[in-house]
Design a protein around this motif. Structure first.
Motif, PDB file in Angstrom:
ATOM      1  N   ARG A 197       0.978  -1.325  -0.064  1.00 43.60           N
ATOM      2  CA  ARG A 197       0.030   0.197   0.020  1.00 43.60           C
ATOM      3  C   ARG A 197       0.860   1.269  -0.293  1.00 43.60           C
ATOM      4  NH1 ARG A 197      -3.628  -2.144  -2.205  1.00 43.60           N
ATOM      5  NH2 ARG A 197      -4.708  -3.769  -1.251  1.00 43.60           N
ATOM      6  N   LEU A 237      -4.912  -4.343   5.846  1.00 34.43           N
ATOM      7  CA  LEU A 237      -5.625  -3.209   5.104  1.00 34.43           C
ATOM      8  C   LEU A 237      -6.404  -2.393   6.409  1.00 34.43           C
ATOM      9  CD1 LEU A 237      -6.834  -4.922   1.988  1.00 34.43           C
ATOM     10  CD2 LEU A 237      -4.925  -3.631   2.338  1.00 34.43           C
ATOM     11  N   GLU A 292     -10.706  -2.990  -2.342  1.00 41.43           N
ATOM     12  CA  GLU A 292      -9.189  -3.189  -1.728  1.00 41.43           C
ATOM     13  C   GLU A 292      -9.089  -4.861  -1.825  1.00 41.43           C
ATOM     14  OE1 GLU A 292      -6.771  -1.434  -1.637  1.00 41.43           O
ATOM     15  OE2 GLU A 292      -7.891   0.367  -2.035  1.00 41.43           O
TER      16      GLU A 292
END
Length: 170
Positions: free
Chosen positions: A21, A94, A132
């Protein structure tokens, strides 16, 4: 010491098993590192509540500064009602936040007039989670007040996933 479960996620992330990320800009990293670890969230919530009560008014928060671009963030979505960005202190592989552009200090302060905005925040969180790759599930968290460990008095939804969540959460 790493938060429960975060170590495995970070190892998987670092080894390339999970997608990398974007990293927060240096200024935001320095700000975040000055706050302490995840175990410090309760004391941060108590300090934020105390400051809010002493001031008597809602002063600008870090989230309002992100909205007005005074503080940088890794923004992943923006529209006229909300903003979403990666959390600087992720609790899972995440972890991003969805915040309204209209500052609402706490979820317990919402009114019926906020119904459409709250629905929009949840729909946005769901769509971003799908984008995502959180197809197997994720957790939504809204902290409220001192006892709920709310450390920023601007309503925000944590979207946390990429690993198995444990129960009970508290």
């Amino acid at each position: 010491m790493a938060a429960r479960g975060v170590g495995r996620g970070l190892i998987a992330w670092a080894s390339g098993l999970l997608p990398r990320r974007p990293q927060p800009r240096l200024q935001l990293q320095r700000w975040a590192s000055s706050l302490g670890g995840p175990d410090d969230e309760v004391s941060k919530a108590k300090q934020a509540d105390r400051a809010r009560r002493i001031c008597g008014t809602q002063s600008p928060t870090i989230f309002s500064k992100i909205i007005d671009r005074t503080i940088p963030a890794d923004i992943i979505y923006e529209d006229e009602k909300c903003l979403a960005f990666w959390d600087v202190n992720p609790q899972a592989p995440l972890h991003f936040l969805v915040i309204p552009k209209t500052p609402i200090p706490r979820i317990s302060y919402v009114t019926e007039d906020d119904t459409e905005l709250l629905g929009h925040l949840l729909v946005t969180a769901s769509q971003l989670a799908k984008k995502e790759g959180l197809d197997e599930g994720y957790r939504l968290v809204i902290n409220d007040g001192k006892l709920g460990a709310q450390s920023v008095y601007h309503l925000h939804i944590h979207v946390i996933g990429g690993r198995q969540m444990n129960w009970p959460p508290g």
